[in-house]
Motif scaffolding. Structure first.
Motif, PDB file in Angstrom:
ATOM      1  N   GLY A   1      11.263   6.213  -0.911  1.00 34.85           N
ATOM      2  CA  GLY A   1      12.423   6.762  -1.873  1.00 34.85           C
ATOM      3  C   GLY A   1      12.102   6.959  -3.288  1.00 34.85           C
ATOM      4  O   GLY A   1      13.272   7.444  -3.952  1.00 34.85           O
ATOM      5  N   GLU A   2      10.855   6.987  -3.532  1.00 32.93           N
ATOM      6  CA  GLU A   2      10.513   7.343  -4.988  1.00 32.93           C
ATOM      7  C   GLU A   2      11.238   8.716  -5.510  1.00 32.93           C
ATOM      8  O   GLU A   2      11.240   9.009  -6.665  1.00 32.93           O
ATOM      9  CB  GLU A   2       9.335   6.845  -5.475  1.00 32.93           C
ATOM     10  CG  GLU A   2       8.234   7.820  -4.860  1.00 32.93           C
ATOM     11  CD  GLU A   2       6.838   7.433  -5.431  1.00 32.93           C
ATOM     12  OE1 GLU A   2       6.426   6.247  -5.164  1.00 32.93           O
ATOM     13  OE2 GLU A   2       6.046   8.170  -5.683  1.00 32.93           O
ATOM     14  N   VAL A   3      11.102   9.547  -4.577  1.00 30.78           N
ATOM     15  CA  VAL A   3      11.247  10.942  -4.888  1.00 30.78           C
ATOM     16  C   VAL A   3      13.087  11.254  -4.495  1.00 30.78           C
ATOM     17  O   VAL A   3      13.315  12.444  -4.582  1.00 30.78           O
ATOM     18  CB  VAL A   3      10.583  11.928  -4.138  1.00 30.78           C
ATOM     19  CG1 VAL A   3       8.965  11.817  -4.583  1.00 30.78           C
ATOM     20  CG2 VAL A   3      10.506  12.021  -2.653  1.00 30.78           C
ATOM     21  N   HIS A  12       0.780  -1.032  -0.109  1.00 33.35           N
ATOM     22  CA  HIS A  12       0.061   0.021   0.197  1.00 33.35           C
ATOM     23  C   HIS A  12       1.004   1.308  -0.045  1.00 33.35           C
ATOM     24  O   HIS A  12       1.944   1.086   0.645  1.00 33.35           O
ATOM     25  CB  HIS A  12      -0.892   0.010   1.122  1.00 33.35           C
ATOM     26  CG  HIS A  12      -1.822   1.214   1.367  1.00 33.35           C
ATOM     27  ND1 HIS A  12      -2.911   1.427   0.440  1.00 33.35           N
ATOM     28  CD2 HIS A  12      -1.814   2.241   2.161  1.00 33.35           C
ATOM     29  CE1 HIS A  12      -3.347   2.528   0.694  1.00 33.35           C
ATOM     30  NE2 HIS A  12      -2.964   3.172   1.718  1.00 33.35           N
ATOM     31  N   ASP A  13       0.376   2.313  -0.867  1.00 34.37           N
ATOM     32  CA  ASP A  13       1.098   3.430  -0.918  1.00 34.37           C
ATOM     33  C   ASP A  13       0.446   4.652  -0.022  1.00 34.37           C
ATOM     34  O   ASP A  13      -0.608   4.978  -0.519  1.00 34.37           O
ATOM     35  CB  ASP A  13       1.279   3.990  -2.448  1.00 34.37           C
ATOM     36  CG  ASP A  13       2.293   5.124  -2.762  1.00 34.37           C
ATOM     37  OD1 ASP A  13       2.701   5.631  -1.859  1.00 34.37           O
ATOM     38  OD2 ASP A  13       2.644   5.206  -3.951  1.00 34.37           O
ATOM     39  N   VAL A  14       1.068   5.369   0.889  1.00 37.18           N
ATOM     40  CA  VAL A  14       0.537   6.273   1.374  1.00 37.18           C
ATOM     41  C   VAL A  14       0.609   7.762   0.706  1.00 37.18           C
ATOM     42  O   VAL A  14       0.020   8.850   1.286  1.00 37.18           O
ATOM     43  CB  VAL A  14       1.022   6.366   2.946  1.00 37.18           C
ATOM     44  CG1 VAL A  14       0.153   7.300   3.800  1.00 37.18           C
ATOM     45  CG2 VAL A  14       0.698   4.995   3.603  1.00 37.18           C
ATOM     46  N   LEU A  31       4.422  -0.733   3.454  1.00 38.64           N
ATOM     47  CA  LEU A  31       3.767   0.156   3.671  1.00 38.64           C
ATOM     48  C   LEU A  31       4.794   1.682   3.061  1.00 38.64           C
ATOM     49  O   LEU A  31       5.880   1.567   3.426  1.00 38.64           O
ATOM     50  CB  LEU A  31       3.298   0.736   5.084  1.00 38.64           C
ATOM     51  CG  LEU A  31       2.414   1.831   5.463  1.00 38.64           C
ATOM     52  CD1 LEU A  31       1.266   1.461   4.808  1.00 38.64           C
ATOM     53  CD2 LEU A  31       2.395   1.962   6.929  1.00 38.64           C
ATOM     54  N   GLU A  32       4.028   1.955   2.020  1.00 33.42           N
ATOM     55  CA  GLU A  32       5.217   2.895   1.211  1.00 33.42           C
ATOM     56  C   GLU A  32       4.731   4.384   1.469  1.00 33.42           C
ATOM     57  O   GLU A  32       3.703   4.819   1.632  1.00 33.42           O
ATOM     58  CB  GLU A  32       4.855   2.724  -0.198  1.00 33.42           C
ATOM     59  CG  GLU A  32       5.712   3.596  -1.245  1.00 33.42           C
ATOM     60  CD  GLU A  32       5.153   3.306  -2.605  1.00 33.42           C
ATOM     61  OE1 GLU A  32       4.580   2.112  -2.986  1.00 33.42           O
ATOM     62  OE2 GLU A  32       5.355   4.149  -3.564  1.00 33.42           O
ATOM     63  N   ASP A  33       6.038   5.213   1.573  1.00 31.92           N
ATOM     64  CA  ASP A  33       5.977   6.526   1.679  1.00 31.92           C
ATOM     65  C   ASP A  33       4.808   6.914   2.656  1.00 31.92           C
ATOM     66  O   ASP A  33       4.164   7.906   2.282  1.00 31.92           O
ATOM     67  CB  ASP A  33       5.827   7.333   0.472  1.00 31.92           C
ATOM     68  CG  ASP A  33       7.009   7.287  -0.693  1.00 31.92           C
ATOM     69  OD1 ASP A  33       7.945   6.936  -0.071  1.00 31.92           O
ATOM     70  OD2 ASP A  33       6.871   7.264  -2.017  1.00 31.92           O
ATOM     71  N   ILE A  89      14.228   0.218  -0.670  1.00 34.45           N
ATOM     72  CA  ILE A  89      14.475   1.277  -1.352  1.00 34.45           C
ATOM     73  C   ILE A  89      13.847   1.659  -2.644  1.00 34.45           C
ATOM     74  O   ILE A  89      13.775   0.497  -3.389  1.00 34.45           O
ATOM     75  CB  ILE A  89      16.207   1.609  -1.429  1.00 34.45           C
ATOM     76  CG1 ILE A  89      16.798   0.506  -2.259  1.00 34.45           C
ATOM     77  CG2 ILE A  89      16.908   1.799  -0.200  1.00 34.45           C
ATOM     78  CD1 ILE A  89      18.021   0.616  -2.626  1.00 34.45           C
ATOM     79  N   ARG A  90      13.263   2.724  -3.005  1.00 35.28           N
ATOM     80  CA  ARG A  90      12.409   2.852  -4.203  1.00 35.28           C
ATOM     81  C   ARG A  90      12.880   3.723  -5.104  1.00 35.28           C
ATOM     82  O   ARG A  90      12.203   3.664  -6.412  1.00 35.28           O
ATOM     83  CB  ARG A  90      11.242   3.543  -3.724  1.00 35.28           C
ATOM     84  CG  ARG A  90      10.394   2.642  -2.651  1.00 35.28           C
ATOM     85  CD  ARG A  90       9.354   1.948  -3.235  1.00 35.28           C
ATOM     86  NE  ARG A  90       8.405   2.664  -3.890  1.00 35.28           N
ATOM     87  CZ  ARG A  90       7.762   2.091  -5.078  1.00 35.28           C
ATOM     88  NH1 ARG A  90       8.261   1.085  -5.759  1.00 35.28           N
ATOM     89  NH2 ARG A  90       7.050   3.058  -5.755  1.00 35.28           N
ATOM     90  N   THR A  91      14.087   4.412  -4.898  1.00 36.78           N
ATOM     91  CA  THR A  91      14.497   5.467  -6.248  1.00 36.78           C
ATOM     92  C   THR A  91      14.732   4.666  -7.402  1.00 36.78           C
ATOM     93  O   THR A  91      15.413   3.648  -7.684  1.00 36.78           O
ATOM     94  CB  THR A  91      15.814   5.754  -5.852  1.00 36.78           C
ATOM     95  OG1 THR A  91      15.791   6.478  -4.341  1.00 36.78           O
ATOM     96  CG2 THR A  91      16.272   6.922  -6.649  1.00 36.78           C
TER      97      THR A  91
HETATM   98 MG   LIG Z   1       4.352   5.596  -4.565  1.00 35.03          MG
END
Ligand SMILES: [Mg+2]
Ligand SMILES: O=C(O)[C@H](O)[C@@H](O)[C@H](O)[C@H](O)CO
Length: 403
Positions: free
Chosen positions: A262-264, A210-212, A236-238, A283-285
């Motif tokens: 970390g996507e941003v 899930h992405d917050v 649980l994301e961001d 890590i999402r980058t």
């Molecule tokens: Mg996201």
């Protein structure tokens, strides 16, 4: 291996993509993704005015030196625009090096650590039932992992949910930013019910994410993490905006729900405290924002020391060039976790021919030399750039909030 030419291609087969092409004297070329959703033309200007003129004549095989030339040499370090430009150069140079070696990129990185790359799909619905129907559809398609997002009663538009049932979700959906409304209270009261329903219907084995989207404060994120523990999320994301890495200390003290972030982000320094303190799990980058292969493998190695795994960003606003390179990286990286997968439109796939394949919930890497993705420039020209913006988000009283 002298660089003889480099240029930027902007195309919009349904949405905007920025691609850098670097050509060497021998004719071998490489391409890199430079797309920064909603800020595309800033990266185009950075590349055309400040990077490309300094690349011509350089030795394309000196990837490490060129990376530091563009990063340290610019004096103005980091930031999404700079790093999207550096990433595009880096991806194009690794593509060239692998083509020159006659190897698929994953071989150059160290070879396969796994046969296939597990992906997660987006499942969204206007309400819980609508979301469950999407989960059902994706489980039948073979996905082992799904990201679930559902509308919240009393909030008219919500992150990640398509405007109309069955349509693709596209955040940059207007020329100027659309305005969304947000209520943390309504969301926090509702969202645990979604996970309860997913577990009840689909059992324990399916991976649920899930992405917050950065909308909570640390103590609210701690409450959510605790509330959803019985449904054992994959992540649980961001859950909070992460400029202040210390926020994660508080969240971690309260919950065992795994955390992704970390996507941003675009630098190892955005992650250092998070990783070294073991406050996060994924890590999402993406490669196209985190300095390409050269810098992302440093982040992945640091992460590996602390049991943190990769879970790269993979929305439709990263081009197939970024996704293709990611499939190579994911096939190689020892501490792989999962890869996001939001399928591109057929128009996008036609502009970017590629040899990665999707099968039964996984990506399979291709064997073509390089990262295996190309651009059809004639077709790209048929889709001119259109300005598109990400939305903004306001609380019910009008306060501008995190989107
Ligand atoms: Mg996201
Ligand atoms: O987890 C995700 O896939 C993301 O949050 C995206 O949907 C972003 O909102 C988008 O990439 C912004 O450009």
């Amino acid at each position: 291996m002298k660089i003889s030419d480099a240029y930027v291609i902007v195309t919009s087969p349904g949405r905007n993509f920025v691609t850098l092409k670097i050509v060497t004297e021998s004719g071998t070329y490489g391409i890199g993704d430079a797309t920064l959703n909603g800020r595309e033309m800033a990266v185009v200007a950075y590349l055309e005015e400040h990077v490309i003129p300094a690349l011509i004549g350089r030795d394309a095989s000196r990837i490490e030196d060129i990376w530091h030339y563009l990063y340290r040499g610019a004096y103005w370090r980091r930031g999404p625009v700079t790093m999207a430009a550096v990433s595009a150069v880096d991806l194009a140079l690794w593509d060239i090096k692998a083509k020159a070696a006659g190897m698929p990129l994953y071989q150059l990185l160290g070879g396969k650590s796994r046969e296939q790359v597990m992906t997660y799909a987006h499942c969204t619905g206007r309400d819980i039932e609508g979301c469950l129907a999407e989960v059902e559809k994706h489980v039948k398609l073979g996905y082992r992992a799904v990201r679930v997002q559902a509308g919240v009663p009393g909030i008219p538009t919500i992150y990640g949910v398509a405007k109309r049932e069955g349509e693709r979700y596209e955040p940059a959906d207007a020329e100027l930013p659309a305005e969304h409304v947000w209520s943390t209270e309504k969301y926090l009261n509702h969202v645990p019910k979604l996970f309860a329903a997913v577990r009840e219907r689909f059992g324990d084995e399916l991976h649920v994410l899930h992405d917050v989207h950065h909308r909570l404060t640390p103590i609210e994120a701690a409450r959510l993490g605790k509330a959803v523990e019985p449904y054992h999320l994959f992540w649980l994301e961001d859950c909070v905006p992460a400029e202040n890495q210390e926020s994660f200390r508080l969240i971690r003290q309260h919950t065992t729900t795994p955390l992704a972030v970390g996507e941003v982000f675009n630098s190892i320094h955005d992650y250092r405290e998070l990783i070294e303190n073991q406050w996060i799990d994924y890590i999402r980058t993406p490669l196209s924002h985190g300095g390409g292969i050269t810098h992302m493998r440093r982040i992945a190695d640091l992460a590996g020391l602390y049991h943190v795994r990769t879970g790269f960003h993979g929305p439709t606003d990263l081009s197939p060039v970024c996704l293709g390179a990611a499939v190579h990286f994911d096939t190689w990286v020892p501490n792989f976790g999962i890869q996001e997968h939001m399928p591109h439109t057929p128009e996008t796939d036609a502009v970017f021919p590629h040899d990665y394949r999707f099968e039964d919930g996984h990506f399979l890497v291709g064997e073509a030399p390089g990262h295996g993705v190309d651009i059809d420039e004639a077709m790209a020209k048929q889709h001119p750039y259109k300005r598109a913006s990400l939305p903004v988000n306001r609380l019910e009283d009008g306060t501008l909030w995190h989107w």
